[in-house]
Design a protein around this motif. Sequence first.
Motif, PDB file in Angstrom:
ATOM      1  N   GLN A   1       1.168  13.805  -6.271  1.00 21.41           N
ATOM      2  CA  GLN A   1       2.435  13.122  -6.030  1.00 21.41           C
ATOM      3  C   GLN A   1       2.838  13.122  -4.553  1.00 21.41           C
ATOM      4  O   GLN A   1       3.395  12.161  -4.049  1.00 21.41           O
ATOM      5  N   LYS A   2       2.473  14.239  -3.869  1.00 17.38           N
ATOM      6  CA  LYS A   2       2.946  14.413  -2.488  1.00 17.38           C
ATOM      7  C   LYS A   2       2.395  13.335  -1.567  1.00 17.38           C
ATOM      8  O   LYS A   2       3.104  12.792  -0.722  1.00 17.38           O
ATOM      9  N   PHE A   3       1.080  12.993  -1.762  1.00 14.17           N
ATOM     10  CA  PHE A   3       0.464  12.012  -0.863  1.00 14.17           C
ATOM     11  C   PHE A   3       0.697  10.584  -1.343  1.00 14.17           C
ATOM     12  O   PHE A   3       0.613   9.644  -0.569  1.00 14.17           O
ATOM     13  N   LYS A   4       0.976  10.468  -2.621  1.00 15.07           N
ATOM     14  CA  LYS A   4       1.140   9.147  -3.226  1.00 15.07           C
ATOM     15  C   LYS A   4       2.163   8.308  -2.452  1.00 15.07           C
ATOM     16  O   LYS A   4       1.940   7.148  -2.142  1.00 15.07           O
ATOM     17  N   LYS A   5       3.286   8.979  -2.118  1.00 13.95           N
ATOM     18  CA  LYS A   5       4.363   8.330  -1.385  1.00 13.95           C
ATOM     19  C   LYS A   5       3.825   7.683  -0.109  1.00 13.95           C
ATOM     20  O   LYS A   5       4.107   6.521   0.173  1.00 13.95           O
ATOM     21  N   TYR A   6       3.014   8.451   0.640  1.00 16.36           N
ATOM     22  CA  TYR A   6       2.529   7.940   1.931  1.00 16.36           C
ATOM     23  C   TYR A   6       1.571   6.779   1.732  1.00 16.36           C
ATOM     24  O   TYR A   6       1.599   5.806   2.485  1.00 16.36           O
ATOM     25  N   ILE A   7       0.710   6.898   0.701  1.00 14.10           N
ATOM     26  CA  ILE A   7      -0.233   5.805   0.445  1.00 14.10           C
ATOM     27  C   ILE A   7       0.533   4.534   0.117  1.00 14.10           C
ATOM     28  O   ILE A   7       0.221   3.449   0.619  1.00 14.10           O
ATOM     29  N   ILE A   8       1.579   4.656  -0.693  1.00 14.24           N
ATOM     30  CA  ILE A   8       2.326   3.459  -1.092  1.00 14.24           C
ATOM     31  C   ILE A   8       3.046   2.848   0.108  1.00 14.24           C
ATOM     32  O   ILE A   8       3.032   1.632   0.313  1.00 14.24           O
ATOM     33  N   ILE A   9       3.630   3.706   0.939  1.00 10.98           N
ATOM     34  CA  ILE A   9       4.294   3.188   2.150  1.00 10.98           C
ATOM     35  C   ILE A   9       3.272   2.476   3.035  1.00 10.98           C
ATOM     36  O   ILE A   9       3.515   1.372   3.540  1.00 10.98           O
ATOM     37  N   PHE A  10       2.102   3.108   3.198  1.00 12.08           N
ATOM     38  CA  PHE A  10       1.040   2.505   4.003  1.00 12.08           C
ATOM     39  C   PHE A  10       0.624   1.160   3.411  1.00 12.08           C
ATOM     40  O   PHE A  10       0.496   0.163   4.128  1.00 12.08           O
ATOM     41  N   LEU A  11       0.465   1.136   2.093  1.00 12.11           N
ATOM     42  CA  LEU A  11       0.036  -0.099   1.422  1.00 12.11           C
ATOM     43  C   LEU A  11       1.048  -1.224   1.604  1.00 12.11           C
ATOM     44  O   LEU A  11       0.691  -2.375   1.792  1.00 12.11           O
ATOM     45  N   LEU A  12       2.335  -0.864   1.552  1.00 11.76           N
ATOM     46  CA  LEU A  12       3.367  -1.901   1.586  1.00 11.76           C
ATOM     47  C   LEU A  12       3.660  -2.388   2.998  1.00 11.76           C
ATOM     48  O   LEU A  12       3.919  -3.565   3.209  1.00 11.76           O
ATOM     49  N   PHE A  13       3.621  -1.480   3.972  1.00 14.08           N
ATOM     50  CA  PHE A  13       4.120  -1.869   5.289  1.00 14.08           C
ATOM     51  C   PHE A  13       3.040  -1.979   6.363  1.00 14.08           C
ATOM     52  O   PHE A  13       3.182  -2.753   7.293  1.00 14.08           O
ATOM     53  N   VAL A  14       1.976  -1.205   6.259  1.00 14.13           N
ATOM     54  CA  VAL A  14       0.972  -1.216   7.320  1.00 14.13           C
ATOM     55  C   VAL A  14      -0.244  -2.032   6.913  1.00 14.13           C
ATOM     56  O   VAL A  14      -0.716  -2.883   7.660  1.00 14.13           O
ATOM     57  N   TYR A  15      -0.705  -1.806   5.682  1.00 13.12           N
ATOM     58  CA  TYR A  15      -1.964  -2.426   5.298  1.00 13.12           C
ATOM     59  C   TYR A  15      -1.947  -3.956   5.333  1.00 13.12           C
ATOM     60  O   TYR A  15      -2.924  -4.564   5.785  1.00 13.12           O
ATOM     61  N   PRO A  16      -0.869  -4.615   4.873  1.00 14.09           N
ATOM     62  CA  PRO A  16      -0.886  -6.084   4.913  1.00 14.09           C
ATOM     63  C   PRO A  16      -1.209  -6.630   6.298  1.00 14.09           C
ATOM     64  O   PRO A  16      -1.939  -7.613   6.437  1.00 14.09           O
ATOM     65  N   ILE A  17      -0.683  -5.957   7.345  1.00 13.73           N
ATOM     66  CA  ILE A  17      -0.934  -6.440   8.711  1.00 13.73           C
ATOM     67  C   ILE A  17      -2.397  -6.234   9.077  1.00 13.73           C
ATOM     68  O   ILE A  17      -3.068  -7.138   9.598  1.00 13.73           O
ATOM     69  N   ILE A  18      -2.927  -5.027   8.762  1.00 13.21           N
ATOM     70  CA  ILE A  18      -4.334  -4.746   9.067  1.00 13.21           C
ATOM     71  C   ILE A  18      -5.234  -5.732   8.335  1.00 13.21           C
ATOM     72  O   ILE A  18      -6.131  -6.343   8.909  1.00 13.21           O
ATOM     73  N   GLY A  19      -4.956  -5.904   7.034  1.00 15.22           N
ATOM     74  CA  GLY A  19      -5.778  -6.788   6.213  1.00 15.22           C
ATOM     75  C   GLY A  19      -5.780  -8.209   6.751  1.00 15.22           C
ATOM     76  O   GLY A  19      -6.830  -8.836   6.900  1.00 15.22           O
ATOM     77  N   LEU A  20      -4.575  -8.698   7.076  1.00 13.13           N
ATOM     78  CA  LEU A  20      -4.477 -10.068   7.586  1.00 13.13           C
ATOM     79  C   LEU A  20      -5.235 -10.221   8.892  1.00 13.13           C
ATOM     80  O   LEU A  20      -5.924 -11.213   9.121  1.00 13.13           O
ATOM     81  N   LYS A  21      -5.115  -9.194   9.756  1.00 10.63           N
ATOM     82  CA  LYS A  21      -5.769  -9.252  11.066  1.00 10.63           C
ATOM     83  C   LYS A  21      -7.286  -9.309  10.862  1.00 10.63           C
ATOM     84  O   LYS A  21      -7.989 -10.054  11.545  1.00 10.63           O
ATOM     85  N   LEU A  22      -7.746  -8.473   9.912  1.00 14.26           N
ATOM     86  CA  LEU A  22      -9.186  -8.421   9.652  1.00 14.26           C
ATOM     87  C   LEU A  22      -9.683  -9.784   9.180  1.00 14.26           C
ATOM     88  O   LEU A  22     -10.736 -10.263   9.611  1.00 14.26           O
ATOM     89  N   ILE A  23      -8.925 -10.431   8.326  1.00 18.86           N
ATOM     90  CA  ILE A  23      -9.383 -11.705   7.768  1.00 18.86           C
ATOM     91  C   ILE A  23      -9.217 -12.851   8.771  1.00 18.86           C
ATOM     92  O   ILE A  23     -10.075 -13.721   8.879  1.00 18.86           O
ATOM     93  N   SER A  24      -8.104 -12.821   9.525  1.00 19.67           N
ATOM     94  CA  SER A  24      -7.907 -13.940  10.457  1.00 19.67           C
ATOM     95  C   SER A  24      -8.709 -13.748  11.734  1.00 19.67           C
ATOM     96  O   SER A  24      -9.167 -14.721  12.326  1.00 19.67           O
ATOM     97  N   GLY A  25      -8.886 -12.498  12.156  1.00 18.69           N
ATOM     98  CA  GLY A  25      -9.697 -12.236  13.338  1.00 18.69           C
ATOM     99  C   GLY A  25      -9.014 -12.677  14.619  1.00 18.69           C
ATOM    100  O   GLY A  25      -7.804 -12.834  14.676  1.00 18.69           O
TER     101      GLY A  25
END
Lengths: 418, 243
Positions: A173-197
């Motif tokens: 449970q302790k790390f879950k919070k951080y993974i979800i925050i990362f998924l919602l706020f950081v990952y979309p930007i990384i993912g988009l950058k990776l795909i758009s280049g």
Amino acid sequence: MNLSILKSDKKNLNSFIAAGSALIFIGFIDIILSSFFSTNITAFLPNKISYLTPLLFGLFGLYLIRIEFSGNKLLDKVNTNFNSSNFNALLTLLVIFALIKYIPPLLNWFVFDANFAGNTKEDCTSGGACWVFVKVWLNRFVYGLYPDTEQWRINTAFLTLFLLVGASFFVPQKFKKYIIIFLLFVYPIIGLKLISGGDFGLKYVETGAWGGLSLTFIVSAFALILCFPIGTILALGRRSKLPAIRYTSIGFIELWRGVPLITVLFMSAVMFPMFLPDGTYVDKLIRVLIAITLFEAAYMAEVVRGGLQALPKGQYEAAKSLGMGYWKMHFLIILPQALKLVIPGIANTFLALVKDTPLIFVVGLLELAGMVNLAKTNPKWLGMAMEGYVFAGLVFWVICYVMSRYSQNLEKKLKTER
Amino acid sequence: MSKIIELKNVNKWFDKFQALKDINLEVNQQEKIVICGPSGSGKSTLIRCINRLEEHQDGQIIVDGKEISENTKDLEKIRAEVGMVFQQFNLFPHLSILDNCTLAPIWVKKMPKKDAEELAMKNLERVQIADQAKKFPGQLSGGQQQRSALARALCMEPKIMLFDEPTSALDPEMIKEVLDAMVDLAKAGMTMIVVTHEMGFAKEVADNMIFMDEGKIIEKAKTKEFFENPKSDRTKLFLSQIL
């Protein structure tokens, strides 16, 4: 004829079962022969009656075996579940006959007569579905017009996403919070950058080339993540005591709910750039994302508002009496309960959103259904619409079914009432 | 003893219906007041005005030296000092009993989680329900829920406790366990305003009795005098009906 003399009692139970079963059996033989071997054993009867004979045999047979408390467990079960009255017996027979008549041809088309081998339309000879079409175009259906050499970037982006989502279910449970925050706020930007280049030595791929299933996922995921908080804020706004906020929310919701999505998308492509200062350019995909998000947010707002209204006034009063202000009251007490109440409605909106994504073809973006549309107009593959749309339909069904199951699990998990 | 609540000429209307008429009331620290009266007489409205769950339109309400009005900025702070127990318990059904109790201390008072849990367990023990801390409200009986609600209010360490018909929604055999908890609280020196029809409780605990009818305070008297020698005919009639 007085049918009551045909009613069984315990003494002649077995003969009734035998006679009934025999009649039902004849009915089935009749329908099977006429559906698959084009022989009609009752051809000597007038045309219309002969068409109905399986039904008549079956009905009479079921009537004979409708014996209450026969002592035979299987028979009692059949009678209570399928054969409790003449009308139910009729429905049972109709459903079974329809299955016998229509399932085998469907299976033949899908599997037994279908073509899997080969690379061209000409390899499809056996008359069933031509899955060769889907096989050959699969790459395009998944990646759109994305360059073949760069497709690993999409794979990496989605694989990482799935790993992260999977991890969030299994880590403590302790790390879950951080993974979800990362998924919602950081990952979309990384993912988009990776795909758009465009940076880090990655070749720039313009959004016009994105497409297929990966685009379906990208559009759905962004719209889902964004429309939810916006919808919630709008729902709260519509119930606000401040007139300015309330009327703005009402106006926004009613405006977007009153317009078809296809018009909204069209406006986002054609009208929106006119309002921008000269020289500024907003990517087509981003404009579409904003349009879909705001459109679905209006629906989401009304779903959430339904939940807010279902909560008893006492919950607000209890929160207030403990010294909570507006935001604490809503985020700690009201929204957790209201959102839980409307999970079915939220899932509904999400499913509708996923299935609305094909409409982005109006601005020239081709996700899965759009790519199928494109492929079927290829001169070498004319006449493959059926296979293409069945494939697209199946993929959408799987996506939606998974979401629907997840929402049901969530409902069960969050249930705290007895 | 010093004044902690003061109401001066308070009037309240629901649209055209006047629910409170010229209410004047002073409550001292550690004083226990029981309000009774027929239904629709404004008793609940009166105590709900004290923590502004209802707004009064006219007059002054001063709680712990601060006036409550639409201009009050730190209304939340005042509410945090005034605990309230409701007729329908109003526990938060999505949280366990323990979380119900710790939520406000953690988020409103910024208490560390560990301290809040200690405090919660202390209060749950006080109302003899500590063994149910992990359960959800829906799994408890009405009496247990109401005691949990009392514990939740106590976790904010309020200076004043308001009770809005705390036993009216309970089965008869559960009323006693809630009243016992309230008697304990009264003996510990809490300032209490209780709207109730439990006259046995009133006789045991109250310093002063108030009888309300049609939005007015008809009679306010020391408890003994109120029961033995009520002045107003309306009070006499009411008492003869419920005693």
